[in-house]
Design a protein around this motif. Structure first.
Motif, PDB file in Angstrom:
ATOM      1  N   THR A 192       0.843  -1.196   0.000  1.00  0.00           N
ATOM      2  CA  THR A 192       0.000   0.000   0.000  1.00  0.00           C
ATOM      3  C   THR A 192       0.877   1.244   0.000  1.00  0.00           C
ATOM      4  O   THR A 192       2.017   1.229   0.488  1.00  0.00           O
ATOM      5  N   ASN A 193       0.338   2.307  -0.577  1.00  0.00           N
ATOM      6  CA  ASN A 193       0.955   3.619  -0.438  1.00  0.00           C
ATOM      7  C   ASN A 193      -0.120   4.599  -0.004  1.00  0.00           C
ATOM      8  O   ASN A 193      -1.178   4.187   0.467  1.00  0.00           O
ATOM      9  N   ARG A 194       0.118   5.875  -0.164  1.00  0.00           N
ATOM     10  CA  ARG A 194      -0.833   6.856   0.358  1.00  0.00           C
ATOM     11  C   ARG A 194      -2.141   6.892  -0.427  1.00  0.00           C
ATOM     12  O   ARG A 194      -3.169   7.312   0.101  1.00  0.00           O
ATOM     13  N   THR A 195      -2.128   6.446  -1.678  1.00  0.00           N
ATOM     14  CA  THR A 195      -3.324   6.583  -2.524  1.00  0.00           C
ATOM     15  C   THR A 195      -3.888   5.266  -3.005  1.00  0.00           C
ATOM     16  O   THR A 195      -5.080   5.178  -3.289  1.00  0.00           O
ATOM     17  N   GLU A 196      -3.059   4.216  -3.117  1.00  0.00           N
ATOM     18  CA  GLU A 196      -3.505   2.971  -3.722  1.00  0.00           C
ATOM     19  C   GLU A 196      -3.081   1.778  -2.878  1.00  0.00           C
ATOM     20  O   GLU A 196      -2.143   1.866  -2.078  1.00  0.00           O
ATOM     21  N   ALA A 197      -3.790   0.667  -3.101  1.00  0.00           N
ATOM     22  CA  ALA A 197      -3.480  -0.587  -2.428  1.00  0.00           C
ATOM     23  C   ALA A 197      -3.453  -1.705  -3.455  1.00  0.00           C
ATOM     24  O   ALA A 197      -4.271  -1.737  -4.388  1.00  0.00           O
ATOM     25  N   GLU A 198      -2.508  -2.607  -3.285  1.00  0.00           N
ATOM     26  CA  GLU A 198      -2.396  -3.757  -4.174  1.00  0.00           C
ATOM     27  C   GLU A 198      -3.357  -4.852  -3.696  1.00  0.00           C
ATOM     28  O   GLU A 198      -3.342  -5.232  -2.517  1.00  0.00           O
ATOM     29  N   ILE A 199      -4.196  -5.361  -4.591  1.00  0.00           N
ATOM     30  CA  ILE A 199      -5.159  -6.412  -4.271  1.00  0.00           C
ATOM     31  C   ILE A 199      -4.606  -7.737  -4.770  1.00  0.00           C
ATOM     32  O   ILE A 199      -4.367  -7.923  -5.974  1.00  0.00           O
ATOM     33  N   LEU A 200      -4.416  -8.668  -3.834  1.00  0.00           N
ATOM     34  CA  LEU A 200      -3.913  -9.991  -4.179  1.00  0.00           C
ATOM     35  C   LEU A 200      -5.036 -10.968  -4.483  1.00  0.00           C
ATOM     36  O   LEU A 200      -4.865 -11.898  -5.287  1.00  0.00           O
ATOM     37  N   ASP A 201      -6.198 -10.803  -3.834  1.00  0.00           N
ATOM     38  CA  ASP A 201      -7.302 -11.745  -4.029  1.00  0.00           C
ATOM     39  C   ASP A 201      -8.600 -11.075  -3.582  1.00  0.00           C
ATOM     40  O   ASP A 201      -8.602 -10.255  -2.668  1.00  0.00           O
ATOM     41  N   GLY A 202      -9.716 -11.432  -4.264  1.00  0.00           N
ATOM     42  CA  GLY A 202     -11.029 -10.952  -3.859  1.00  0.00           C
ATOM     43  C   GLY A 202     -11.705 -10.059  -4.865  1.00  0.00           C
ATOM     44  O   GLY A 202     -12.919  -9.860  -4.799  1.00  0.00           O
ATOM     45  N   LEU A 203     -10.963  -9.480  -5.837  1.00  0.00           N
ATOM     46  CA  LEU A 203     -11.526  -8.606  -6.855  1.00  0.00           C
ATOM     47  C   LEU A 203     -10.942  -8.954  -8.208  1.00  0.00           C
ATOM     48  O   LEU A 203      -9.885  -9.604  -8.311  1.00  0.00           O
ATOM     49  N   THR A 204     -11.658  -8.522  -9.248  1.00  0.00           N
ATOM     50  CA  THR A 204     -11.166  -8.688 -10.612  1.00  0.00           C
ATOM     51  C   THR A 204     -11.059  -7.314 -11.272  1.00  0.00           C
ATOM     52  O   THR A 204     -11.564  -6.311 -10.760  1.00  0.00           O
ATOM     53  N   GLU A 205     -10.429  -7.309 -12.430  1.00  0.00           N
ATOM     54  CA  GLU A 205     -10.191  -6.049 -13.119  1.00  0.00           C
ATOM     55  C   GLU A 205     -11.477  -5.401 -13.617  1.00  0.00           C
ATOM     56  O   GLU A 205     -11.518  -4.200 -13.861  1.00  0.00           O
ATOM     57  N   THR A 206     -12.571  -6.198 -13.750  1.00  0.00           N
ATOM     58  CA  THR A 206     -13.839  -5.660 -14.259  1.00  0.00           C
ATOM     59  C   THR A 206     -14.704  -5.053 -13.166  1.00  0.00           C
ATOM     60  O   THR A 206     -15.762  -4.476 -13.464  1.00  0.00           O
ATOM     61  N   ASP A 207     -14.297  -5.176 -11.902  1.00  0.00           N
ATOM     62  CA  ASP A 207     -15.118  -4.685 -10.795  1.00  0.00           C
ATOM     63  C   ASP A 207     -14.993  -3.172 -10.653  1.00  0.00           C
ATOM     64  O   ASP A 207     -14.000  -2.558 -11.072  1.00  0.00           O
ATOM     65  N   ARG A 208     -16.014  -2.604 -10.001  1.00  0.00           N
ATOM     66  CA  ARG A 208     -15.987  -1.221  -9.534  1.00  0.00           C
ATOM     67  C   ARG A 208     -16.261  -1.251  -8.044  1.00  0.00           C
ATOM     68  O   ARG A 208     -17.039  -2.087  -7.557  1.00  0.00           O
TER      69      ARG A 208
END
Length: 395
Positions: free
Chosen positions: A361-377
């Protein structure tokens, strides 16, 4: 149709409308939310803190002796040359004015020293005459020894007496030297202040070539030995230093890229040169004790040093991790669900709470390893009233 039946139908219709109104009023409404897409992008994790620039080697030119210093003519930013540029001159301190009693005492000391010197000279003259007489006696004894008129014992006694007289004469001459120096010291104590002249001034010369960083003492006046006069340094040896929390500093290693921002111009690239091995305690603005570590950094381009000076402020952003093509969401979409991280995903007009696995994680974004896909909002800044499977409308 009779009148009662008409009235009955009217009342039944009004009741149905009332039921419909109550049902609409108390039915759950869609919650207005803000949304952001889940996207793939390159991601960096950086730690940031305030720092200042500094010249690597700052030389503090100090007064070499007690005295009266003339006005410093150089100004901050002036270039100086080693061994040539005169920063200032210092005249040694003048002796203080003597009161009448002290003057009389010193004059008496001078008279005593003169008398002692006269006595030492007279004693030396006496011993010199005595030594000359003993030399003649020795020569006479040697002559008589050749004719066997005196014994060898008499000659030996004459030699011993002459040697003893010679040593006494040497001692008397040394006493004359001592008395002469005592007289000179006594006369020097009476020397008036006006005896010093401008030739006694000592020039304070630049010990190296560089620029004047600051003038610590500018006006003419008395100074004591060791008083700082000017700071001299070479701006080409400019370095950057910032203190970071120790738990952040352990993630930094020499060679890590740095981006310098908030200094008054475009961001400047650089590299970490050294992480100092010792930390120190610093009180934060909130009064909390923090363990901090100094990290020393360099600018990549030499031309960038011309835009900065000694003691300029900046914000150092040190990159401690980089990843390519990472699935990311805004940090504002994450919230805690017990010990796990969760988000509200937008699916079929409803907010679906999902537990996700978070990486860097940084101040604005977080890396998602599992639980979401690129098509999600996902919902960002989810309001408190938002619940799982609640109807939503995106602003």
């Amino acid at each position: 149709m009779t009148m009662p039946s008409v009235r009955m139908r009217i009342w039944i219709g009004l009741g149905i409308l009332a039921l419909i109104g109550f049902a609409w009023a108390f039915s759950p409404r869609a919650v207005a939310v803000d949304a952001a897409p889940v996207s793939r992008k390159d991601m960096t994790v950086a730690i940031s803190d305030d720092g200042v620039t500094r010249v690597r080697d700052v030389f503090v030119l100090s007064a070499p002796l007690d005295g009266t210093m003339t006005r410093v003519e150089v100004e901050p930013g002036d270039f100086v040359t080693e061994g040539e540029t005169v920063i200032s001159t210092i005249r040694p301190l003048l002796p203080p004015l003597l009161p009448a009693r002290t003057t009389a005492q010193l004059k008496s000391t001078v008279s005593s020293a003169e008398a002692a010197l006269t006595a030492a000279r007279a004693d030396a003259d006496r011993l010199r005459a005595e030594h000359a007489r003993l030399e003649r006696d020795l020569d006479r004894a040697k002559t008589l020894l050749a004719s066997a008129t005196v014994s060898q014992q008499a000659v030996d006694n004459a030699e011993a007496a002459e040697r003893e007289s010679y040593l006494a004469l040497r001692s008397a001459e040394a006493v004359i030297g001592v008395r002469r120096q005592e007289l000179a010291a006594a006369r020097a104590a009476l020397m008036p202040s006006e005896a010093q002249n401008g030739n006694d001034a000592i020039a304070v010369v630049a010990p190296l070539s560089g620029q004047i960083l600051s003038v610590n003492r500018e006006s003419e006046g008395p100074v004591s030995q060791g008083t700082p006069i000017v700071d001299i340094g070479d701006l080409n040896s400019l370095e950057c230093v910032a203190d970071f929390l120790s738990e952040d500093a352990v993630r930094v290693k020499p060679g890590d890229p740095v981006l310098f921002t908030d200094w008054g111009g475009d961001p400047l690239p650089g590299r970490v040169r050294r992480v100092e091995p010792a930390g120190f305690t610093k009180i934060s603005a909130l009064g909390i004790e923090e363990q901090r570590v100094n990290i020393v950094m360099d600018l990549d381009a030499a031309d960038d040093r011309q835009s900065l000076g000694h003691g300029y402020r900046f914000v150092a952003n040190i990159v401690v991790w980089q990843g390519d093509d990472r699935l990311t969401v805004p940090m504002s979409a994450l919230f805690r669900d017990g010990a796990d991280w969760a988000v509200f995903a937008i699916r079929n007009g409803r907010a679906e709470k999902l537990t996700v696995s978070v990486g860097h994680t940084n101040r604005t974004e977080a890396e998602i390893l599992d639980g979401l896909t690129e098509t999600d909002r996902v919902v960002i800044h989810p309001p408190r009233q938002l619940e799982d499977h609640a109807k939503i409308t995106v602003r």
